[in-house]
Each structure stands twice: as C-alpha cells, then as structure tokens.
Design a protein around this motif. Structure first.
Motif, mmCIF file in Angstrom:
data_model
loop_
_atom_site.group_PDB
_atom_site.id
_atom_site.type_symbol
_atom_site.label_atom_id
_atom_site.label_comp_id
_atom_site.label_asym_id
_atom_site.label_seq_id
_atom_site.Cartn_x
_atom_site.Cartn_y
_atom_site.Cartn_z
ATOM 1 N N ASP A 26 0.840 -1.182 0.000
ATOM 2 C CA ASP A 26 0.000 0.000 0.000
ATOM 3 C C ASP A 26 0.883 1.242 0.000
ATOM 4 N N PHE A 27 0.417 2.286 -0.664
ATOM 5 C CA PHE A 27 1.112 3.557 -0.634
ATOM 6 C C PHE A 27 0.808 4.254 0.678
ATOM 7 N N LEU A 28 1.817 4.946 1.212
ATOM 8 C CA LEU A 28 1.646 5.687 2.445
ATOM 9 C C LEU A 28 1.637 7.175 2.144
ATOM 10 N N THR A 29 0.847 7.904 2.894
ATOM 11 C CA THR A 29 0.836 9.351 2.732
ATOM 12 C C THR A 29 2.051 9.937 3.441
ATOM 13 N N VAL A 30 2.322 11.198 3.174
ATOM 14 C CA VAL A 30 3.464 11.861 3.799
ATOM 15 C C VAL A 30 3.276 11.919 5.311
ATOM 16 N N ASP A 31 2.050 12.172 5.755
ATOM 17 C CA ASP A 31 1.791 12.226 7.193
ATOM 18 C C ASP A 31 2.085 10.888 7.863
ATOM 19 N N GLU A 32 1.748 9.796 7.204
ATOM 20 C CA GLU A 32 2.020 8.469 7.761
ATOM 21 C C GLU A 32 3.526 8.193 7.821
#
Length: 91
Positions: free
Chosen positions: A36-42
C-alpha cells in the motif's frame, strides 16, 4: 538523401516485431498482494519515534559524534603551510 540515411535506422526499428509479453506473467504475480502507498503524514509519523530498543542517550551520543565529524569536514582542507606552498608564494 542525407536525411533519409539518418532516418532509415529509425524507420527500420519501427517496423520490428516485438515478442508478446502477455503470457510471460505467471499466475503467482497476477494474484500477488502489492504494498500500500503511504501518505506523507504516515511516513512522518513512522519516523517520529526512535527505533525500539535504542536509548535516548545512545542517540544523543551518536548525534554529537556525527556533529563532530561534520565540523571536521567543514574545516580547511590544507594547512596554512600547504596552502602557501600550493599558491606559489614564498613563506
């Protein structure tokens, strides 16, 4: 004529046949679960805490060693005598 000679390799390459790649993919890769792709915040949240098992004192000591190494690297490359010798001015 010169333009035709320059374009001829590209025209020949455009007519080349390429093998079919549809059958190359195995059934295992077709049904595989992808990451899964992660967001910058994650990503920031993952890197906010130090790794498990590493004490704060260890990180502080490592940080001071790295800063000391950086200070040495920022210093002059040549000593004063070497700099005079390389510039050609007599001391």
């Amino acid at each position: 004529m010169r333009r035709l000679c320059l374009l001829l390799p590209f025209l020949i390459a455009g007519c080349a046949t390429f093998p079919e790649l549809d059958g190359v993919e195995s059934p295992d890769t077709t049904d595989a679960a992808f990451l899964d792709f992660l967001t910058v915040d994650e990503l920031v949240a993952l890197n906010a805490a130090p790794p498990a098992g590493v004490a704060s004192a260890d990180l502080t000591a490592r940080l001071s060693r790295l800063r000391a190494r950086a200070a040495v690297l920022r210093g002059p490359i040549f000593s004063g005598a070497d700099r005079q010798r390389l510039s050609g001015t007599p001391g």
